[in-house]
Design an enzyme around this catalytic site. Structure first.
Site, short mmCIF file in Angstrom:
data_model
loop_
_atom_site.label_atom_id
_atom_site.label_comp_id
_atom_site.label_asym_id
_atom_site.label_seq_id
_atom_site.Cartn_x
_atom_site.Cartn_y
_atom_site.Cartn_z
N SER A 39 44.35 48.99 42.09
CA SER A 39 44.12 49.06 43.53
C SER A 39 42.81 49.79 43.85
O SER A 39 41.75 49.35 43.42
CB SER A 39 45.33 49.72 44.20
OG SER A 39 45.34 49.47 45.58
N ASP A 61 49.50 43.85 44.74
CA ASP A 61 48.94 45.12 44.28
C ASP A 61 49.55 45.58 42.94
O ASP A 61 50.76 45.60 42.77
CB ASP A 61 49.22 46.17 45.36
CG ASP A 61 48.40 47.43 45.20
OD1 ASP A 61 48.49 48.09 44.14
OD2 ASP A 61 47.64 47.77 46.13
#
Length: 306
Positions: free
Chosen positions: A38, A183
């Site tokens: 991320s 993610d």
């Protein structure tokens, strides 16, 4: 000194990682391999592209982060449609503007696909929800019938940064059908394990940067309502894999950056908050380096002989 680096996820809290990198750069540390999830994937990719810590700070300070939020346009401006889009598209924002920004910044340094980097020098983590497994990019793309080294780094970054429900998931075709990717923090927000071999040894010293307090500093969560319960549940699931790996043995190689009080999705963050986050990163990194055993005595018993 040559080292490897692992950067944790944390959304907009990632400004603290910029400050941490600046200190390491100033102290003469040079990254040979980088990995991240991320926000950590973004910083790792920018470093791999050749950006200095100061350049990353300027680039992120000057960018109006709210322009990276791109909701799908609708003819009828009814608030309810926002939640209908969330239901149908599985995200409030498309994520294309974010990917385009990654492409712009990486291409400015001549970086387009993983083939533009030394093999194995950059690894990004994403989550395959269709098959319920973690993906290490670019390595694992071969299992989806995709040539890993020719995969766009900007697309891989978008996959790693695709906050569930916030951005629409990335979809790509594989021999087994369509795959939904979000993610990487869902399955491994801090892949400190990523450069270890089968025996737990490393080629060189490694420093991890984690956007949270250490276990000694961290208190328990207060759970008094359903929202608190959901937050605690998601946080526990997100961190369980990594916390199982991290032990006292590994903690000595981790810069713990306590930024829990900041929001991961505050795209309208004020400059003062960005500066404060970077200063926390700088302060914690300076504190860490004063006691890091590899910096002081070059202990290499856990490294592979190559």
């Amino acid at each position: 000194m040559e080292i490897d680096g692992v950067f944790a996820g944390g959304g907009l809290k990632g400004f603290a990682l910029v400050g941490a990198y600046q200190v390491l750069e100033e102290k003469g540390y040079c990254f040979k391999r980088l990995a991240g999830t991320s926000a950590g994937a973004i910083i790792a990719s920018f470093i791999a592209a050749g950006y200095s810590g100061q350049e990353i700070e300027v680039m992120m300070q000057e960018e109006d982060l709210q322009t990276l939020l791109d909701p799908r346009k609708t003819i009828i401006p009814i608030p309810f449609l926002k939640w209908l889009r969330l239901y149908k598209r599985m995200g409030l924002y498309q994520g294309k503007a974010l990917e385009d920004w990654f492409f712009e910044k990486l291409s400015a340094k001549g970086l387009y696909t993983f083939s533009d980097l030394p093999p194995g020098s950059l690894k990004l983590v994403a989550s395959d929800l269709t098959h319920g497994k973690m993906i290490v990019l670019p390595d694992d793309l071969v299992h989806y019938g995709i040539e890993p080294m020719m995969f766009p780094i900007a697309k891989a970054l978008r996959m790693s940064c695709n906050i569930p429900f916030f951005f629409e998931p990335v979809r790509f075709k594989a021999p087994s059908g369509e795959t939904i990717v979000v993610d990487g923090g869902v399955l491994s927000n801090f892949p400190m394990w990523i450069f270890d071999d089968a025996e737990g040894k490393r080629e060189r010293p490694l420093i991890g940067m984690k956007l949270s307090s250490s276990s000694d500093e961290m208190g328990g969560k207060e759970i008094t309502n359903a929202l608190n319960l959901f937050e605690a549940l998601f946080s526990t699931m997100k961190n369980a894999h990594d916390e199982r790996y991290i032990s006292r043995k590994h903690e000595k190689d981790i810069i713990f950056i306590p930024v829990e009080q900041y929001s991961a999705t505050q795209f309208n963050m004020e400059d003062e908050q960005k500066d404060a986050l970077m200063e926390i990163g700088r302060s914690r990194t300076n504190q860490f380096l004063r006691t890091w055993e590899y910096a002081n005595n070059g202990n290499r018993r856990n490294f592979k002989v190559i």
